[in-house]
Design a protein around this motif. Structure first.
Motif, short mmCIF file in Angstrom:
data_model
loop_
_atom_site.label_atom_id
_atom_site.label_comp_id
_atom_site.label_asym_id
_atom_site.label_seq_id
_atom_site.Cartn_x
_atom_site.Cartn_y
_atom_site.Cartn_z
N LEU A 1 0.81 -1.22 0.00
CA LEU A 1 0.00 0.00 0.00
C LEU A 1 0.84 1.26 0.00
O LEU A 1 0.29 2.37 -0.14
N ALA A 2 2.14 1.11 0.18
CA ALA A 2 3.07 2.25 0.23
C ALA A 2 2.66 3.23 1.33
O ALA A 2 2.77 4.46 1.16
N SER A 3 2.18 2.70 2.46
CA SER A 3 1.74 3.52 3.59
C SER A 3 1.95 2.76 4.89
O SER A 3 1.87 1.53 4.90
N PRO A 4 2.20 3.49 5.98
CA PRO A 4 2.37 2.82 7.28
C PRO A 4 1.08 2.10 7.71
O PRO A 4 -0.03 2.59 7.48
N MET B 1 -7.18 5.16 6.61
CA MET B 1 -8.13 4.20 6.05
C MET B 1 -8.18 3.05 7.05
O MET B 1 -7.13 2.51 7.43
N VAL B 2 -9.37 2.68 7.50
CA VAL B 2 -9.49 1.64 8.51
C VAL B 2 -10.49 0.60 8.04
O VAL B 2 -11.49 0.92 7.39
N VAL B 3 -10.20 -0.66 8.36
CA VAL B 3 -11.12 -1.75 8.04
C VAL B 3 -11.21 -2.69 9.23
O VAL B 3 -10.23 -2.89 9.95
N ALA B 4 -12.40 -3.23 9.45
CA ALA B 4 -12.61 -4.15 10.57
C ALA B 4 -12.00 -5.51 10.27
O ALA B 4 -12.02 -5.97 9.13
N VAL C 1 -4.42 2.28 8.08
CA VAL C 1 -3.43 2.67 7.07
C VAL C 1 -3.36 4.18 7.04
O VAL C 1 -4.38 4.86 6.82
N GLU C 2 -2.18 4.73 7.25
CA GLU C 2 -2.01 6.18 7.22
C GLU C 2 -1.95 6.63 5.76
O GLU C 2 -1.05 6.21 5.01
#
Length: 510
Positions: A136-139, A210-213, A226-227
């Motif tokens: 994702l190229a993100s923390p 971005m958040v997912v359960a 995901v930042e």
């Protein structure tokens, strides 16, 4: 990392025994391989499960070909010299335990039960966070349902302040949790599997998220964060959703492994406390050192709700890999029992209890009793001492979380036992104490009070009179009147001792 010694100890709870171990029991186990006769491709792994192989010699041959460290062989299979001298460890397993059960145990221990400094949990969850962050190229941060950090991706150089504080504190800061709750983030996670974009809040040090359960059926297990500056779309969004399903498998397997280990540990601890001739062997299976132990009995309450926090106490007592903890615990009824290596010095028991209290919520009230030093074969008696110490602690008002220690309170516990016998009608209904008690009740005299003062003063009239606030002649007069009512025999040491005991018991019952 799991070692052969630990695998042997855990499977010992299922009736397995080590036949031969040409390798060190400290060797590490990283993989499992199951024999599949329909698959001609070569397979390798540290733990070999020869499903469908009837011959022990053939099982060992296949295990050698797979470069295994240990092979599980059914008890009752013919054992040849090649089995004992095959160069790998051989574990004989009970034929009543199915291969599917063995596979579940071994897989949970080796693959999903790897030890980390933080305690339970698969070490590769951090690797997964790194892999997901790379795609994702993100923390990336992985959290449980209580917003505690389970794993996070590597470099933090570009991380925002909220991410840094979350990682350092091992959980989302309270202020940020309130902000996310006000934005409806947690309500969304509780009901939806769709990823959600959380708008940036620069004034709170928060970039976009971005958040997912992470969910198993309807149960929320955690979440992936995901930042990112803008919502993920297309392939990136699919990668995040797929990642949530993969993390769910990790967490479920980790839970199974933890529950399995707790069950094995509890069963062995309960056997020890019930008394068994195999106590030294059980101590060895539990990975405890030799020597003496103390049994700790603990109950946990929340307000007026009795035992409301005992499951929480049990979870805290068994957090982290069992073989890296000082004691071994079992939940029996509404009481948590822990067997702790501890001799005449009770400090380790006090320290263990303090550590448990410190990790429980402040609203939890803990009562605890500590048995005396006991060899493995004496742990049944140690449990009784711990139970009686716990009962004495529960009967005392206040006292905070300080336990009652049997060594220090054996006299009170002895009297407690005698009072229990008295309340069950097992003490004489007649005798000097009973006779004088009835006389006081019927005539309003103070003979029991006088007898107690005289015995406590060891026959010194002046001391007894001072305790009663009367003249010594009054004490003499009362003693003469008491001797006319019942047979005192104050000159007989054994009579005086019996009266002291009877008075102590009677005082506790009144």
């Amino acid at each position: 990392m799991l070692k052969l010694d630990r695998l042997v100890n855990v499977l010992g709870g299922y009736g397995a025994r080590l036949l031969s171990a040409p390798v060190s029991r400290q060797v590490e186990l990283r993989s499992v391989v199951v024999h599949d006769p329909a698959d001609p491709r070569p397979a390798s792994g540290d733990v070999f499960l020869p499903v469908g192989v009837e011959s022990a010699d053939e099982a060992v041959r296949l295990a050698r070909a797979a470069r295994a460290v240990v092979v599980l062989v059914r008890e009752g299979a013919p054992i040849g010299e090649s089995v004992r001298d095959g160069g790998i460890a051989v574990l004989l397993v009970d034929p009543e335990v199915s291969w599917s059960q063995l596979f579940g145990v071994v897989y949970g221990l080796v693959l999903e039960g790897r030890e980390t400094e933080a305690g339970r949990g698969p070490t590769d969850l951090f690797s997964f966070a790194d892999t997901l962050a790379g795609e994702l190229a993100s923390p990336v941060t992985i959290e449980d349902q209580m917003s505690r950090v389970l794993a996070y991706s590597g470099s933090q150089q570009a991380a925002d302040p909220v991410r840094l504080e979350t990682i350092l504190g091992r959980r989302v800061p309270d202020g940020m949790r309130r902000l996310l709750e006000s934005k409806g983030v947690f309500a969304h996670l509780a009901t939806s599997e769709e990823p959600l974009f959380v708008e940036p809040a620069p004034e709170h040090g928060l970039r976009g998220r971005m958040v997912v359960a992470v969910r198993a059926g309807r149960e929320l297990l955690g979440s992936i964060w995901v930042e990112c500056e803008r919502p993920l779309t297309g392939t990136a969004r699919t990668v995040l959703s797929d990642g949530a399903r993969a993390v769910a498998l990790h967490l479920l397997r980790s839970r199974v492994s933890a529950d399995l280990e707790r069950q094995v540990e509890s069963d062995l601890v309960i056997q020890l406390m019930e008394g068994t001739a195999d106590a030294p062997a059980l101590v060895s299976r539990l990975g405890l050192p030799g020597g003496q132990f103390r049994v700790i009995a603990l109950q946990a309450h929340i307000g007026e709700e009795r035992h409301a926090a005992i499951l929480l106490a049990f979870e805290r007592a068994t957090t982290g890999f069992g073989w890296s903890r000082p004691g071994r615990s079992a939940l029996f009824g509404n009481t948590l029992y822990t067997v702790l290596p501890c001799g005449n010095d009770v400090t380790p028991a006090r320290d263990w209890l303090a550590a448990i209290v410190n990790v429980l919520p402040r609203r939890v009230t803990v009562f605890a009793g500590v048995g005396g030093p006991a060899a493995p074969a004496q742990l049944a008696a140690g449990r009784q001492e711990a139970d009686e110490s716990l009962a004495l602690r529960a009967a005392r008002p206040g006292g905070g979380a300080q336990p009652v220690v049997y060594d220090e309170s054996w006299d009170e516990i002895l009297l407690q036992r005698l009072r229990a016998a008295a309340s069950a009608g097992r003490t004489p209904a007649r005798g000097p104490v009973a006779d004088l008690t009835r006389h006081d009740a019927e005539h309003g005299t103070r003979y029991i009070e006088t007898l107690r003062a005289w015995l406590e003063a060891q026959g010194e009239l002046g001391d007894a009179a001072a305790r009663l606030g009367v003249h010594p002649n009054t004490v003499r007069y009362r003693l003469r009147k008491m001797a006319a009512i019942t047979t005192l025999r104050l000159d007989a040491p054994e009579k005086r001792l019996a009266m002291i005991i009877a008075l102590a018991v009677d005082q506790g019952l009144s």
